[in-house]
Design an enzyme around this catalytic site. Sequence first.
Site, PDB file in Angstrom:
ATOM      1  N   LYS A 239     -59.404  -4.374  20.690  1.00 13.28           N
ATOM      2  CA  LYS A 239     -58.284  -5.200  20.881  1.00 13.28           C
ATOM      3  C   LYS A 239     -57.255  -4.953  21.803  1.00 13.28           C
ATOM      4  CE  LYS A 239     -54.575  -5.946  18.493  1.00 13.28           C
ATOM      5  NZ  LYS A 239     -53.718  -6.407  19.899  1.00 13.28           N
TER       6      LYS A 239
ATOM      7  N   GLY B 169     -50.867   3.670  20.141  1.00 17.12           N
ATOM      8  CA  GLY B 169     -49.444   2.619  20.045  1.00 17.12           C
ATOM      9  C   GLY B 169     -48.339   3.429  19.454  1.00 17.12           C
ATOM     10  N   SER B 170     -47.518   2.743  18.803  1.00 17.33           N
ATOM     11  CA  SER B 170     -46.147   3.056  18.405  1.00 17.33           C
ATOM     12  C   SER B 170     -46.511   4.031  16.958  1.00 17.33           C
ATOM     13  CB  SER B 170     -45.438   2.204  18.016  1.00 17.33           C
ATOM     14  OG  SER B 170     -45.794   1.271  16.766  1.00 17.33           O
ATOM     15  N   THR B 171     -45.839   4.878  16.496  1.00 17.57           N
ATOM     16  CA  THR B 171     -45.791   5.444  15.187  1.00 17.57           C
ATOM     17  C   THR B 171     -45.968   4.531  13.809  1.00 17.57           C
ATOM     18  OG1 THR B 171     -45.188   7.592  16.316  1.00 17.57           O
ATOM     19  CG2 THR B 171     -44.861   7.585  13.724  1.00 17.57           C
TER      20      THR B 171
ATOM     21  N   GLY C 105     -48.871   2.876  13.710  1.00 18.97           N
ATOM     22  CA  GLY C 105     -50.044   4.000  13.292  1.00 18.97           C
ATOM     23  C   GLY C 105     -50.239   4.173  11.792  1.00 18.97           C
TER      24      GLY C 105
ATOM     25  N   GLU D 175     -53.253   7.860  18.318  1.00 23.19           N
ATOM     26  CA  GLU D 175     -52.503   8.499  19.485  1.00 23.19           C
ATOM     27  C   GLU D 175     -51.157   7.688  19.540  1.00 23.19           C
ATOM     28  OE1 GLU D 175     -53.678  10.835  21.393  1.00 23.19           O
ATOM     29  OE2 GLU D 175     -55.656  10.767  20.756  1.00 23.19           O
TER      30      GLU D 175
ATOM     31  N   CYS E 285     -46.044   7.397  26.800  1.00 23.43           N
ATOM     32  CA  CYS E 285     -45.871   8.079  25.608  1.00 23.43           C
ATOM     33  C   CYS E 285     -45.444   9.602  25.964  1.00 23.43           C
ATOM     34  CB  CYS E 285     -47.100   8.003  24.795  1.00 23.43           C
ATOM     35  SG  CYS E 285     -48.772   8.310  25.824  1.00 23.43           S
TER      36      CYS E 285
ATOM     37  N   GLU F 245     -37.619   6.982  20.702  1.00 25.96           N
ATOM     38  CA  GLU F 245     -38.310   6.559  21.887  1.00 25.96           C
ATOM     39  C   GLU F 245     -38.090   5.299  22.414  1.00 25.96           C
ATOM     40  OE1 GLU F 245     -42.583   5.490  21.263  1.00 25.96           O
ATOM     41  OE2 GLU F 245     -43.255   6.786  22.845  1.00 25.96           O
TER      42      GLU F 245
HETATM   43  P1  NAD Z   1     -47.695  -1.010  19.151  1.00 23.97           P
HETATM   44  O1  NAD Z   1     -47.965  -0.160  18.391  1.00 23.97           O
HETATM   45  O2  NAD Z   1     -46.519  -2.299  18.927  1.00 23.97           O
HETATM   46  O3  NAD Z   1     -48.969  -1.847  19.600  1.00 23.97           O
HETATM   47  C1  NAD Z   1     -50.173  -1.196  19.804  1.00 23.97           C
HETATM   48  C2  NAD Z   1     -51.135  -2.265  19.442  1.00 23.97           C
HETATM   49  O4  NAD Z   1     -51.067  -2.049  18.109  1.00 23.97           O
HETATM   50  C3  NAD Z   1     -51.323  -3.462  20.144  1.00 23.97           C
HETATM   51  O5  NAD Z   1     -52.626  -3.766  20.488  1.00 23.97           O
HETATM   52  C4  NAD Z   1     -50.785  -4.335  18.927  1.00 23.97           C
HETATM   53  O6  NAD Z   1     -51.193  -5.575  18.920  1.00 23.97           O
HETATM   54  C5  NAD Z   1     -51.325  -3.600  17.791  1.00 23.97           C
HETATM   55  N1  NAD Z   1     -50.762  -3.757  16.428  1.00 23.97           N
HETATM   56  C6  NAD Z   1     -49.519  -4.195  16.167  1.00 23.97           C
HETATM   57  N2  NAD Z   1     -49.398  -4.275  14.826  1.00 23.97           N
HETATM   58  C7  NAD Z   1     -50.470  -4.018  14.199  1.00 23.97           C
HETATM   59  C8  NAD Z   1     -50.988  -3.861  12.877  1.00 23.97           C
HETATM   60  N3  NAD Z   1     -49.696  -4.306  11.934  1.00 23.97           N
HETATM   61  N4  NAD Z   1     -52.145  -3.733  12.727  1.00 23.97           N
HETATM   62  C9  NAD Z   1     -52.866  -3.568  13.578  1.00 23.97           C
HETATM   63  N5  NAD Z   1     -52.668  -3.264  14.769  1.00 23.97           N
HETATM   64  C10 NAD Z   1     -51.149  -3.732  15.347  1.00 23.97           C
HETATM   65  O7  NAD Z   1     -47.293  -0.393  20.654  1.00 23.97           O
HETATM   66  P2  NAD Z   1     -46.834  -0.800  21.943  1.00 23.97           P
HETATM   67  O8  NAD Z   1     -45.350  -1.337  21.995  1.00 23.97           O
HETATM   68  O9  NAD Z   1     -47.807  -1.864  22.606  1.00 23.97           O
HETATM   69  O10 NAD Z   1     -46.980   0.467  22.754  1.00 23.97           O
HETATM   70  C11 NAD Z   1     -45.950   1.368  23.050  1.00 23.97           C
HETATM   71  C12 NAD Z   1     -46.282   2.472  22.058  1.00 23.97           C
HETATM   72  O11 NAD Z   1     -47.521   3.072  22.260  1.00 23.97           O
HETATM   73  C13 NAD Z   1     -45.291   3.700  22.340  1.00 23.97           C
HETATM   74  O12 NAD Z   1     -44.727   4.100  20.996  1.00 23.97           O
HETATM   75  C14 NAD Z   1     -46.083   4.639  22.678  1.00 23.97           C
HETATM   76  O13 NAD Z   1     -45.535   6.058  22.817  1.00 23.97           O
HETATM   77  C15 NAD Z   1     -47.330   4.648  22.299  1.00 23.97           C
HETATM   78  N6  NAD Z   1     -48.551   5.070  23.171  1.00 23.97           N
HETATM   79  C16 NAD Z   1     -48.942   6.409  22.779  1.00 23.97           C
HETATM   80  C17 NAD Z   1     -50.114   6.976  23.644  1.00 23.97           C
HETATM   81  C18 NAD Z   1     -50.727   8.109  23.113  1.00 23.97           C
HETATM   82  O14 NAD Z   1     -51.806   8.605  23.755  1.00 23.97           O
HETATM   83  N7  NAD Z   1     -50.295   8.958  22.408  1.00 23.97           N
HETATM   84  C19 NAD Z   1     -50.374   6.376  24.795  1.00 23.97           C
HETATM   85  C20 NAD Z   1     -49.687   5.176  25.410  1.00 23.97           C
HETATM   86  C21 NAD Z   1     -48.781   4.460  24.463  1.00 23.97           C
END
Ligand code: NAD
Length: 494
Positions: free
Chosen positions: A180, A233-235, A238, A255, A289, A388
């Site tokens: 996704k 994605g975000s912590t 996660g 991640e 990130c 962040e």
């Molecule tokens: P996000 O966590 O809001 O979303 C990431 C993904 O998760 C999206 O596809 C979103 O639709 C999905 N998502 C949202 N809520 C969900 C839920 N309840 N259940 C399952 N999936 C869900 O993050 P974002 O705003 O898209 O991206 C930015 C974040 O990603 C920042 O915190 C950044 O540091 C992190 N990031 C980390 C890395 C790494 O490798 N560590 C790399 C890139 C980005």
Amino acid sequence: MQSSQPKSFANQLFIDGSFVPSLDGSTIDVLNPFDNTLLTRIAEAKAADVDRAVVAARKAFPAWRDTSHENRGRLLLKLADAMEAHFDELAELESLDTGHPVRDAKMLDVPRSAACVRYFGGMADKVFGSVVPTDPGFLNYVLREPVGIVGGIIPWNFPMLSFVWKLAPALACGNCVVLKPSEVTPLSALRIAQLAAEVGFPKGVINVIPGYGHTAGQRIAEHPDVNKVAFTGSTAVGRKILAASEGNLKRVQLELGGKGPNIVFEDCDLPQAVNGSLFAIFHNQGQACIAGSRLIVHESIADEFVDRFAAVAKTIRQGDPLNPETEMGPLASRAHQEKVLAFCKQAQESGNVVIGGAAPDDAVLARGNFVLPTMVRAGADDIFFREEVFGPFVTLTTFKDEAEAIHLANATRYGLGSGLWTNNLQRAHRVGRAIRAGMVWINCYKRSAPGSPFGGVGESGYGRDLGLEVLQEYTYPKSFWVNYDHPTPAFYKR
Ligand code: NAD
């Protein structure tokens, strides 16, 4: 220059080898972050669509698992070739969808994405098991088996790279994938899925289903027939993924966020440190990130460092991402711009802004999601130092000695990327060892390569993308015991 619009986009769900609408016909508007005009409407996956993608992946899995490693690798190599054959198209698509300057997409996103697919194409027949020394007469060998169905969930900041970082190693190891992309930036993943079908990937091996996180993402995380979730994605999200995964105790790779310390020692090469630190935070509009978002500078050089840094930052060219002269594009969405501007407002109110701290004062740019390159003074307790921001927003903190620099670097719950600038060899390694982080860059920043493990510690998550380490993430060890010359002892003497 005005954004040009490609003629058409792959904008439906890619399930079982075909593009299909969502079951209930829902769609999501995908906007151009340069001016917030509609690029396309994509089909929106909901729980029922996730379910049918998982069914397709499950059906395809036995044959894909039993496809020779060589042939799995060959398909990935063909996909890498196809991506390179569509180099300009993919770069423009990524630029249009995300706001990345096309210059950056051509320099980094597309070549590195193709390189990742090629690397794991070459790796497919090098997923070695092992033989364990054991008792005479026994052979104990360990095979690496694919985990099965991998659910991928990725963010919007580097959608093409995140997509292939999950996809390529998972496929090389013999898994089928239901992935996704973010609802904000789904277009490159769908286009690459289309290229994958064209080069001959079997139906159901790759499924790409854009949708919202709380519906489609949640369903992937909780799905009883998904064996592993690979999440970037975000912590905060996660944590939700982890909670949702408990039903079938699936494997989870996280991640997550970061707040990268970037330490500049007084004995560095200052022009290099300034240049590298600008890239560390402002590349990709700071939406990384691993961004070097906390500058930690020795007090003796802080004034000169800031003067040099600000002089360049103020001249970074913001504009249409499709213009090859543009050096900084818009943030990915209006909602995210507002979040970053709220941090800017807070910094303005506390009187800590050194440069930027607002949206640019320009009528054309006001249509898009732009934020000026921003530097803010911060102490270790300030919100800007802890949270962040994920924009072109860097904090400046000074230190007196090495111990204080290390203390400041580690004053975070994250532990992803980190960097330091010094010409003292001993100090470089000593401080690098002392920083709690998954990656340390010395006299450089934000380097990555398909062969180098990428991931963090602490609240930056666990598991690794890339490197040989990722092969462990997408396989499990199966231990075989063979008695080839050992008399079975009479355990029950009769
Ligand atoms: P996000 O966590 O809001 O979303 C990431 C993904 O998760 C999206 O596809 C979103 O639709 C999905 N998502 C949202 N809520 C969900 C839920 N309840 N259940 C399952 N999936 C869900 O993050 P974002 O705003 O898209 O991206 C930015 C974040 O990603 C920042 O915190 C950044 O540091 C992190 N990031 C980390 C890395 C790494 O490798 N560590 C790399 C890139 C980005």
